[in-house]
Design an enzyme around this catalytic site. Structure first.
Site, short mmCIF file in Angstrom:
data_model
loop_
_atom_site.label_atom_id
_atom_site.label_comp_id
_atom_site.label_asym_id
_atom_site.label_seq_id
_atom_site.Cartn_x
_atom_site.Cartn_y
_atom_site.Cartn_z
N LEU A 168 -24.82 24.93 -18.43
CA LEU A 168 -24.67 26.39 -18.49
C LEU A 168 -25.78 27.12 -17.72
O LEU A 168 -25.75 28.33 -17.61
CB LEU A 168 -24.57 26.88 -19.94
CG LEU A 168 -23.35 26.34 -20.71
CD1 LEU A 168 -23.28 26.97 -22.10
CD2 LEU A 168 -22.04 26.57 -19.97
N ASP A 217 -18.12 17.87 -17.53
CA ASP A 217 -19.33 17.88 -16.71
C ASP A 217 -19.35 19.14 -15.83
O ASP A 217 -19.77 19.10 -14.66
CB ASP A 217 -19.45 16.61 -15.86
CG ASP A 217 -20.87 16.41 -15.33
OD1 ASP A 217 -21.76 17.23 -15.65
OD2 ASP A 217 -21.09 15.45 -14.56
N HIS A 272 -22.49 25.65 -9.26
CA HIS A 272 -23.45 25.81 -8.16
C HIS A 272 -23.03 27.02 -7.33
O HIS A 272 -21.86 27.38 -7.31
CB HIS A 272 -23.53 24.56 -7.30
CG HIS A 272 -24.22 23.42 -8.00
ND1 HIS A 272 -25.55 23.43 -8.31
CD2 HIS A 272 -23.72 22.24 -8.48
CE1 HIS A 272 -25.87 22.30 -8.94
NE2 HIS A 272 -24.78 21.56 -9.07
O1 DOR Z 1 -22.62 16.20 -10.45
C1 DOR Z 1 -23.50 16.38 -11.26
N1 DOR Z 1 -24.01 17.61 -11.47
N2 DOR Z 1 -23.96 15.35 -11.95
C2 DOR Z 1 -25.03 15.43 -12.73
O2 DOR Z 1 -25.39 14.45 -13.32
C3 DOR Z 1 -25.77 16.72 -12.87
C4 DOR Z 1 -24.90 17.85 -12.55
C5 DOR Z 1 -25.62 19.15 -12.36
O3 DOR Z 1 -26.47 19.50 -13.17
O4 DOR Z 1 -25.30 19.86 -11.39
ZN ZN Z 2 -23.73 16.43 -16.33
#
Ligand code: DOR
Ligand code: ZN
Length: 440
Positions: free
Chosen positions: A65, A307, A311
């Site tokens: 988050l 997951d 970004h």
């Molecule tokens: O793809 C990923 N993004 N894998 C991870 O283990 C961390 C995560 C992130 O925090 O962006």
């Molecule tokens: Zn993760």
């Protein structure tokens, strides 16, 4: 507030399905089942749920988050709104925030922000090691006392086997789940996608399956000797599946999750999708994808977790090798789960197990649909087919590989801990999401 949900197929795994109503008064279920509507003639909000499913609230045990520290990507409030729209009533944010959630103060802050957001339940996962540096354990007892439901250094592995063993022993003594980001950096360092034909074609350095399964094997061994509860995050390879399946046969207390993207995409999709298909672990081969589907069906994989890793567009616009890992998933996971049902990978009750009951059990929360319990439920219209349009997401980020996909079914009404957190009927701004009866 008196709420009446009418005519839903009530699906609570372990119980017989019924078609009936659910009456909720001040957040608590007061009547449930055929004819329950008669108990509430004066409801203030009536939800017509004919032809809809009513299930225990969905739980996403693995999200990011970004608050504190990277609120331009996601806040606890925006993540909670995305979760509610996706049908989730509880989310477990990982500790790789800035600062990381490695102290009771940060855990408190996250929970304060969650209270202010007044949305879905937020159940924080705290760090295993201070600063996520893999060296010194955090104070598991204090973190649990302040509300952490599990510990993980997700995003990074705990490379030292000795530190991981110590973590498992300490977590066992505190009754905490340890979530392993299984990655052996000696295999993965410098790699940006799965090692295979696609990476060779694209000229991108690869991450082999061994980067994951060697660590899964180590952590299963440590779980076996410590007796701690171990959960393997984002399983992506067929070899990890085999190791977990064998461990479960021996009675090792290990559980596992995978994410929707590993069930629908492979490394062959990366060239077309670019950085929106870049994550860690990476999308793998078709054989891995099929092994993961089989592992869901046979129970080797207990949970589907997104997951959700937001970004910013400028970071994802960087050249492939420089862009960060991660894709968002809160608003597409249920639709993709229903697609698995449509494709016969899971039946509806199994999907509810993977997206609600089983993750809830792993993080220690109750999901009962019962008179006297707080309403924590998701109403799903399985016939509402819709197109994924990232610009309509409640999430602050847009980095999904599923843009443009047509998905079967969506959440229409979500209640978390007695509160209405999403009501599709109130979303007039969003014509695309109106029910479209295309799929029965
Ligand atoms: O793809 C990923 N993004 N894998 C991870 O283990 C961390 C995560 C992130 O925090 O962006
Ligand atoms: Zn993760």
């Amino acid at each position: 507030m008196r709420i009446l949900i009418r005519g839903a197929r009530i699906l609570d795994p372990g119980r017989k399905d019924t078609v009936g109503d659910v009456a909720i008064s001040d957040g608590v279920i007061t009547a449930m089942g055929p004819g329950a509507a008669e108990a509430m003639p004066d409801a203030e909000r009536v939800v017509d749920a004919a032809e809809c499913l009513l299930v225990p609230g969905l739980v996403d045990m693995h999200v990011h988050l970004r608050e504190p520290g990277q609120e331009h990507k996601e806040t606890i409030a925006s993540g909670c709104r995305a979760a509610a729209r996706g049908g989730f009533t509880a989310v477990c944010p990982m500790p790789n925030t800035d600062p990381p959630n490695d102290s009771p103060e940060v855990t408190d802050y996250i929970l304060q922000r969650a209270t202010a957001a007044n949305g879905v339940r937020v159940l924080p996962v705290a760090a295993i090691t201070k600063g996520l540096a893999g060296e010194v354990l955090t104070d598991f007892g204090a973190l649990k006392a302040h509300g952490a439901v599990a510990v993980s250094d997700d995003g990074q592995p705990v490379s030292s086997g000795a530190v991981m063993q110590q973590a498992l022993e300490t977590a066992r003594d505190h009754g905490l789940l340890v979530i392993s980001h299984s990655e052996d950096l000696s295999f993965s360092a410098g790699g940006h996608m799965n090692a295979g034909t696609a990476s060779r074609r694209m000229g991108v350095a690869g991450v082999p399956n061994a980067a994951e399964f060697v660590m899964v094997a180590r952590d299963i061994s440590l779980c076996e000797i410590t007796g701690a509860r171990l959960h393997i995050a984002h399983v992506s390879t067929q070899q990890s599946v085999l190791a977990i399946r064998k461990a479960k046969e021996r009675g090792v207390p290990v559980s596992a999750e995978t994410a929707p993207h590993y069930l629908f995409l492979t490394d062959q999709d990366v060239e077309k999708l670019g950085t929106d298909a870049k994550m860690s672990p990476p999308l793998r081969s078709e054989a891995d994808r099929m092994a993961l589907r089989e592992a869901l069906t046979d129970g080797t994989i207990d949970a589907i977790a997104t997951d959700h890793a937001p970004h910013s567009p400028d970071e994802k616009a960087l050249p492939f090798e420089q862009a960060p890992n991660g894709v968002i998933g809160l608003e597409t996971s249920l639709g993709l789960g229903l697609q698995l049902v449509r494709e016969g990978v899971l039946d509806m009750a199994q999907l509810v197990e993977k997206m609600s009951c089983s993750p809830a059990g792993l993080v220690g929360i109750d999901r009962r649909l019962a008179v006297g319990a707080p309403a924590d439920l998701t109403v799903i219209d399985p016939a509402a087919s819709w197109t994924v349009r990232p610009e309509l997401f409640a999430s602050r980020s847009r980095n999904t590989p599923f843009a443009g996909w047509r998905l079967p079914g969506r959440a229409v009404f979500t209640m978390a801990a007695g509160r209405v957190v999403f009501d599709a009927a109130m979303e007039n701004d969003d014509p695309e999401h109106k029910t479209e009866k295309q799929y029965g």
